[in-house]
Design a protein around this motif. Structure first.
Motif, PDB file in Angstrom:
ATOM      1  N   ARG A  26       0.965  -1.105   0.036  1.00  0.00           N
ATOM      2  CA  ARG A  26      -0.005   0.052   0.047  1.00  0.00           C
ATOM      3  C   ARG A  26       0.894   1.406   0.030  1.00  0.00           C
ATOM      4  O   ARG A  26       0.471   2.193  -0.688  1.00  0.00           O
ATOM      5  N   LEU A  27       2.027   1.278   0.603  1.00  0.00           N
ATOM      6  CA  LEU A  27       2.941   2.290   0.655  1.00  0.00           C
ATOM      7  C   LEU A  27       3.610   2.703  -0.457  1.00  0.00           C
ATOM      8  O   LEU A  27       4.087   3.867  -0.810  1.00  0.00           O
ATOM      9  N   GLY A  28       3.587   1.662  -1.687  1.00  0.00           N
ATOM     10  CA  GLY A  28       4.331   2.042  -2.893  1.00  0.00           C
ATOM     11  C   GLY A  28       3.435   3.077  -3.561  1.00  0.00           C
ATOM     12  O   GLY A  28       4.213   3.753  -4.256  1.00  0.00           O
ATOM     13  N   THR A  29       2.403   3.413  -3.154  1.00  0.00           N
ATOM     14  CA  THR A  29       1.699   4.452  -3.848  1.00  0.00           C
ATOM     15  C   THR A  29       2.221   5.904  -3.476  1.00  0.00           C
ATOM     16  O   THR A  29       2.236   6.745  -4.182  1.00  0.00           O
ATOM     17  N   PHE A  30       2.676   5.889  -2.195  1.00  0.00           N
ATOM     18  CA  PHE A  30       3.164   7.165  -1.693  1.00  0.00           C
ATOM     19  C   PHE A  30       4.862   7.303  -1.508  1.00  0.00           C
ATOM     20  O   PHE A  30       5.343   8.295  -1.454  1.00  0.00           O
ATOM     21  N   CYS A  31       5.440   6.217  -1.387  1.00  0.00           N
ATOM     22  CA  CYS A  31       6.857   6.508  -1.158  1.00  0.00           C
ATOM     23  C   CYS A  31       7.723   5.070  -1.722  1.00  0.00           C
ATOM     24  O   CYS A  31       6.956   4.184  -1.850  1.00  0.00           O
ATOM     25  N   LYS A  32       8.884   5.211  -1.690  1.00  0.00           N
ATOM     26  CA  LYS A  32       9.808   4.036  -1.797  1.00  0.00           C
ATOM     27  C   LYS A  32       9.994   3.623  -0.376  1.00  0.00           C
ATOM     28  O   LYS A  32      10.258   4.379   0.687  1.00  0.00           O
ATOM     29  N   PHE A  33       9.814   2.306   0.020  1.00  0.00           N
ATOM     30  CA  PHE A  33       9.814   1.782   1.371  1.00  0.00           C
ATOM     31  C   PHE A  33      10.653   0.639   1.393  1.00  0.00           C
ATOM     32  O   PHE A  33      10.466  -0.047   0.451  1.00  0.00           O
ATOM     33  N   GLU A  34      11.261   0.637   2.469  1.00  0.00           N
ATOM     34  CA  GLU A  34      12.409  -0.753   2.548  1.00  0.00           C
ATOM     35  C   GLU A  34      12.390  -0.913   4.085  1.00  0.00           C
ATOM     36  O   GLU A  34      12.249  -0.020   4.925  1.00  0.00           O
ATOM     37  N   ILE A  35      12.597  -2.151   4.205  1.00  0.00           N
ATOM     38  CA  ILE A  35      13.075  -2.709   5.603  1.00  0.00           C
ATOM     39  C   ILE A  35      14.486  -3.305   5.659  1.00  0.00           C
ATOM     40  O   ILE A  35      14.588  -4.281   4.445  1.00  0.00           O
ATOM     41  N   ILE A  36      15.180  -2.860   6.458  1.00  0.00           N
ATOM     42  CA  ILE A  36      16.664  -3.514   6.330  1.00  0.00           C
ATOM     43  C   ILE A  36      16.878  -4.150   7.837  1.00  0.00           C
ATOM     44  O   ILE A  36      16.533  -3.623   8.847  1.00  0.00           O
ATOM     45  N   GLU A  37      17.109  -5.400   8.089  1.00  0.00           N
ATOM     46  CA  GLU A  37      17.312  -6.217   9.089  1.00  0.00           C
ATOM     47  C   GLU A  37      18.953  -6.312   9.274  1.00  0.00           C
ATOM     48  O   GLU A  37      19.678  -6.729   8.466  1.00  0.00           O
ATOM     49  N   VAL A  38      19.385  -5.940  10.447  1.00  0.00           N
ATOM     50  CA  VAL A  38      20.675  -6.196  10.739  1.00  0.00           C
ATOM     51  C   VAL A  38      20.712  -7.329  11.892  1.00  0.00           C
ATOM     52  O   VAL A  38      19.690  -7.476  12.562  1.00  0.00           O
ATOM     53  N   PRO A  39      21.794  -8.303  12.031  1.00  0.00           N
ATOM     54  CA  PRO A  39      21.957  -9.251  12.784  1.00  0.00           C
ATOM     55  C   PRO A  39      21.714  -8.931  14.399  1.00  0.00           C
ATOM     56  O   PRO A  39      22.404  -7.847  14.622  1.00  0.00           O
ATOM     57  N   ASP A  40      21.072  -9.510  15.123  1.00  0.00           N
ATOM     58  CA  ASP A  40      21.071  -9.479  16.656  1.00  0.00           C
ATOM     59  C   ASP A  40      22.286 -10.192  16.990  1.00  0.00           C
ATOM     60  O   ASP A  40      22.804 -11.114  16.596  1.00  0.00           O
ATOM     61  N   GLU A  41      22.683  -9.739  18.492  1.00  0.00           N
ATOM     62  CA  GLU A  41      23.715 -10.485  19.154  1.00  0.00           C
ATOM     63  C   GLU A  41      23.104 -11.251  20.050  1.00  0.00           C
ATOM     64  O   GLU A  41      22.044 -11.156  20.797  1.00  0.00           O
ATOM     65  N   LYS A  42      23.532 -12.570  20.224  1.00  0.00           N
ATOM     66  CA  LYS A  42      22.994 -13.455  21.231  1.00  0.00           C
ATOM     67  C   LYS A  42      23.260 -12.938  22.390  1.00  0.00           C
ATOM     68  O   LYS A  42      24.489 -12.598  22.851  1.00  0.00           O
ATOM     69  N   ALA A  43      22.125 -12.860  23.146  1.00  0.00           N
ATOM     70  CA  ALA A  43      21.969 -12.409  24.559  1.00  0.00           C
ATOM     71  C   ALA A  43      21.510 -13.388  25.602  1.00  0.00           C
ATOM     72  O   ALA A  43      19.994 -13.453  25.672  1.00  0.00           O
ATOM     73  N   PRO A  44      21.922 -14.026  26.396  1.00  0.00           N
ATOM     74  CA  PRO A  44      21.374 -15.042  27.332  1.00  0.00           C
ATOM     75  C   PRO A  44      20.764 -14.111  28.269  1.00  0.00           C
ATOM     76  O   PRO A  44      20.986 -12.899  28.446  1.00  0.00           O
TER      77      PRO A  44
END
Length: 159
Positions: A26-44
């Motif tokens: 739906r956002l494609g009508t209004f803007c260029k939209f992207e999601i970037i995932e960065v790796p998380d650190e293992k956290a006990p």
């Protein structure tokens, strides 16, 4: 306008992916939209303060490597400013009007955002004092960005 969400960790839940995909379309009508995932650190579960700081710093470095100088950055943080949907829509509209057309939202991992990421942010935004899973926050944020564009377009979605 370019809207980017940087999130820590990989989104695994199918229902969240589907919801985000729908709003992204739906956002494609209004803007260029992207999601970037960065790796998380293992956290006990049990980490010392120093270990928590280290996790946030490593995740923060990954986040900062995805942000360009010209981007206007929102950090999602409980201590940020709460806005109504209409206020948020107006803010997005004003940013575009004043030449800030590259907008990036940053969602930290389970421990939050590093001091360095918070310092890079142009503003902090809060969705209330609730603690929400950071994966769910991606969907909530994507929907609110879409809602903001609909409000600015004068379309009836937000009622």
């Amino acid at each position: 306008m370019n809207i980017k969400i940087i999130g820590v960790g990989k989104l695994k839940e199918k229902y969240l992916k589907q919801g985000i995909a729908e709003y992204a379309k739906r956002l494609g009508t209004f803007c260029k939209f992207e999601i970037i995932e960065v790796p998380d650190e293992k956290a006990p579960e049990t980490l010392s303060d120093a270990q928590m700081l280290m996790v946030k710093q490593k995740e923060g470095e990954r986040i900062l490597s995805k942000i360009k100088d010209k981007e206007y950055v929102y950090a999602l943080a409980i201590e940020g400013k709460e806005r109504s949907s209409e206020e948020f829509a107006s803010e997005l509209d004003n940013l575009g009007t004043y030449g800030k057309s590259d907008i990036t939202f940053v969602i930290g991992g389970s421990l939050g955002l590093s001091k360095e990421v918070m310092q890079r942010a142009d503003t902090k935004i809060s969705f209330g004092r609730f603690t929400l899973p950071h994966q769910l926050m991606r969907l909530v944020l994507t929907e609110q960005v879409y809602r903001g564009f609909m409000i600015n377009a004068g379309r009836p979605y937000h009622k």
